[in-house]
Motif scaffolding. Structure first.
Motif, mmCIF file in Angstrom:
data_model
loop_
_atom_site.group_PDB
_atom_site.id
_atom_site.type_symbol
_atom_site.label_atom_id
_atom_site.label_comp_id
_atom_site.label_asym_id
_atom_site.label_seq_id
_atom_site.Cartn_x
_atom_site.Cartn_y
_atom_site.Cartn_z
ATOM 1 N N LYS A 283 101.685 -14.490 -36.360
ATOM 2 C CA LYS A 283 101.773 -14.510 -34.904
ATOM 3 C C LYS A 283 103.169 -14.085 -34.466
ATOM 4 C CE LYS A 283 101.294 -17.546 -30.878
ATOM 5 N NZ LYS A 283 101.042 -18.937 -30.410
ATOM 6 N N ASN A 285 105.340 -14.179 -30.975
ATOM 7 C CA ASN A 285 105.277 -14.843 -29.668
ATOM 8 C C ASN A 285 105.689 -13.928 -28.521
ATOM 9 O OD1 ASN A 285 104.423 -17.404 -30.679
ATOM 10 N ND2 ASN A 285 106.529 -17.782 -31.362
ATOM 11 N N PRO A 299 102.315 -8.232 -29.378
ATOM 12 C CA PRO A 299 100.988 -8.848 -29.437
ATOM 13 C C PRO A 299 100.131 -8.353 -28.274
ATOM 14 C CG PRO A 299 102.603 -10.410 -28.571
ATOM 15 C CD PRO A 299 103.357 -9.162 -28.923
#
Length: 413
Positions: A283, A285, A299
């Motif tokens: 992931k 952020n 992302p």
């Protein structure tokens, strides 16, 4: 009767121009060879870059220039034919990058950038597109202490002059903010006022849908068939020949061939970039620019999107994704990237102007011919602000920012 306007080009810039004009009561037809948001507006990092108050300049130190000349760096790659084709514009770009000239250019440029969030916000609310937008900023990471120190000094200067907010993160703070990063990074500059969009193409499509809800037309057609007629302009479309008193050219990287055919020698050129998505990885952020390796990892709805720096190549030249392969390798050294979604990377072209400023206004030698082009890396950021300036000029009203610095007339002086 309301003025009729043809807008050629349905990327972020053209779609916003069509929407702004329709909001002001014009009869507008938006024409492109594909649906809105399918070209360069789809393939960017999805950033509305409030921090980008100073346009990208060409390096002037010999080490950086040597790296570019040898075609070995991650930030710029070139095809020899593309380099030769764009050589006059690139030389002008290099001259415009001289410190004093670049400062003056930035003084003009930042006036549009300062409006980018406000103008996007207006369209986002009207288009009910808030679900696509996050306000996480842009984090620029540095692998070496020397590069980080230089970036901090530059960020402080930019913040003082232009009022753009940022935070400084040392290695420890960055590790807390992005625990998936496994590399021992020196730190980061986190620009706080930048917004990120989880699906850039979808945002353009939402703006286009709002435009259609307001009565605007979207048609498929061939912008290269544009020609002047006694009462305005004509272009061939899937619905036959279309005519209007006014036409707006917002064709992105396709601008140069058409404007040259019309007799204009504006210093436009093209840069292209690549992206690829990765899924089932770590992931991230906040959208992250790995400054020393020349790529962004963001992302988005399709996974983690890696976008590259600039490639100088002729339109239609074969794809050479060397920068993307380098970026993927660098990203994998920083985090678990996962698996590639596409078998072949996306590639698209960005429209640039040698003096780093977009070209917005009426063409000097043709009645009813308007241009909105040359935004470089910031067409996605500047679409709504450019549309407002263009519509002010078409209206004959006072421009919301001084227009002379962006006018096509500047090339006639």
């Amino acid at each position: 009767m309301a003025k009729e306007v043809l807008v050629l080009g349905a990327g972020m810039v053209g779609t916003c121009a069509a929407l702004e004009l329709r909001l002001r009561g014009y009869e507008v037809t938006l024409l492109d060879r594909r649906a809105p948001g399918q070209e360069a507006s789809y393939g960017n990092a999805g950033l509305i870059q409030r921090e980008a108050v100073e346009p990208y300049s060409m390096p002037r130190d010999w080490r950086s220039l040597l790296t570019i000349a040898l075609n070995t760096g991650p930030h710029v790659h070139y095809h020899l034919q593309g380099l030769l084709s764009a050589a006059p514009q690139l030389l002008a770009y290099w001259k415009a990058s001289a410190p004093a000239r670049h400062l003056a250019i930035s003084h003009d440029y930042q006036k549009l950038i300062a409006a980018c969030i406000r103008e996007h916000q207006r369209f986002i609310e009207l288009a009910s597109a808030g679900d696509l937008v996050r306000r996480d900023g842009l984090r620029v990471v540095y692998r070496t202490g020397g590069a980080l120190d230089k970036a901090r000094r530059s960020a402080r200067r930019v913040s003082t002059i232009y009022g753009v907010r940022f935070n400084e993160l040392d290695s420890h703070a960055l590790a807390i903010a992005e625990p998936s990063f496994t590399s021992d990074l020196a730190g980061a500059v986190h620009w706080l006022d930048t917004w990120n969009v989880t699906d850039p193409g979808a945002l353009v499509a939402r703006y286009a849908a709002l435009y259609q809800q307001l009565g605007g037309q979207v048609v498929l057609g061939d912008a290269t068939t544009l020609r002047p007629i006694p009462l305005g302009w004509q272009v061939r479309s899937s619905k036959g020949f279309l005519q209007a008193e006014h036409v707006v050219l917002a064709l992105g990287a396709e601008m140069r061939p058409l404007t040259r055919r019309l007799g204009y020698s504006w210093p436009l050129f093209e840069k292209r970039g690549y992206h690829r998505h990765f899924e089932q990885g770590a992931k991230v952020n906040v959208p992250t620019l790995d400054e020393e390796r020349g790529y962004v990892i963001a992302p988005v709805a399709q996974g983690l999107r890696i976008t590259t720096g600039a490639e100088i190549a002729k339109l239609g030249a074969p794809s050479t994704p060397r920068q993307l392969l380098s970026a993927e390798k660098s990203a994998r050294s920083m985090l678990y990237l996962g698996t590639a979604v596409e078998s072949e990377p996306w590639v698209g072209n960005r429209p640039c102007c040698a003096d780093m400023k977009p070209v917005i206004g009426m063409a000097p030698a043709h009645r009813g011919l308007w241009v909105n082009c040359g935004h470089g890396h910031q067409g996605f950021t500047l679409g709504p602000a450019s549309a407002r300036l263009l519509a002010d000029l078409i209206d004959g009203s006072t421009p919301f920012v001084p227009a002379e610095a962006f006018s096509p007339q500047r090339f006639s002086a």
